[in-house]
Design an enzyme around this catalytic site. Structure first.
Site, mmCIF file in Angstrom:
data_model
loop_
_atom_site.group_PDB
_atom_site.id
_atom_site.type_symbol
_atom_site.label_atom_id
_atom_site.label_comp_id
_atom_site.label_asym_id
_atom_site.label_seq_id
_atom_site.Cartn_x
_atom_site.Cartn_y
_atom_site.Cartn_z
ATOM 1 C CB SER A 61 -0.760 -0.117 1.380
ATOM 2 O OG SER A 61 -2.332 -1.164 1.199
ATOM 3 C CB VAL A 84 -5.831 -4.484 3.045
ATOM 4 C CG1 VAL A 84 -4.937 -5.766 2.428
ATOM 5 C CG2 VAL A 84 -6.138 -4.783 4.442
ATOM 6 C CB ILE A 86 -4.071 -5.967 8.847
ATOM 7 C CG1 ILE A 86 -5.046 -6.005 7.663
ATOM 8 C CG2 ILE A 86 -4.827 -6.377 10.400
ATOM 9 C CD1 ILE A 86 -5.043 -7.118 7.267
ATOM 10 N N GLY A 89 1.510 -4.588 16.179
ATOM 11 C CA GLY A 89 2.371 -4.264 16.987
ATOM 12 C C GLY A 89 3.063 -3.618 17.849
ATOM 13 C CG HIS A 92 5.029 -0.729 9.623
ATOM 14 N ND1 HIS A 92 4.011 -1.432 9.004
ATOM 15 C CD2 HIS A 92 6.118 -1.168 8.633
ATOM 16 C CE1 HIS A 92 4.223 -2.016 7.020
ATOM 17 N NE2 HIS A 92 5.636 -0.903 6.775
#
Length: 165
Positions: A61, A84, A86, A89, A92
């Site tokens: 992306s 996309v 997602i 943790g 980033h």
């Protein structure tokens, strides 16, 4: 679900002929299942609106804006950007989402072209799957982003913003 009130059903029932528009789709490659759904939704919308467009794939992306910019410079009146990200943790997620969103907005404003914003920014993989237009998905963001780009490009032509005159 965020798709409440979406005009997508109306567009699918009454698509506008956009066959005279120059359109491209740029799609990220991460998360195969989600991306396959988004691309399929975009291709369905292109068919509904009588548009032929090439699909260009990029690694992720983050790379969407630079290729969208090149496509706009090449004369495309609408560029559909699909991707996309997602949440994980690390920060980033925030950097990629912000950079891609800001970059795509800059392409739209710098070139006066319609950008279909099909970048899913989700907390979980399930949220992305629910928006990917797959069997069982609640939404089809690939279709929605494509329809929005096509209709915006048509509007830009009408108001004298861009397009072949």
């Amino acid at each position: 679900m965020s798709g409440v009130g979406s005009p997508t059903e109306r567009y699918a029932a009454e698509p506008v002929d956009c066959s005279d528009l120059q359109v491209a789709v740029v799609a990220a490659s991460w998360h195969d299942q989600v991306m396959d759904g988004l691309v399929a939704g975009a291709q369905k919308a292109l068919a509904d609106f009588n548009v032929t467009a090439d699909v260009v794939r990029v690694p992720g992306s983050f790379e969407l804006p630079v290729v969208a910019d090149a496509l706009a410079r090449a004369g495309h009146e609408a560029v559909v950007a699909l991707g996309v990200v997602i949440r994980g943790g690390t920060p980033h997620f925030d950097y990629v989402c912000s950079a891609a969103t800001d970059g795509l907005n800059r392409v739209a404003l710098d070139h006066g072209v319609a950008i279909g914003f099909g970048l899913l920014t989700c907390d979980t993989e399930q949220q992305a799957l629910d928006r990917a237009g797959l069997e069982g998905s609640q939404e089809d963001k690939g279709y929605e982003a494509t329809a929005a780009a096509l209709l915006t490009a048509r509007t830009l032509r009408e108001v004298g913003g861009v397009g072949r005159r």
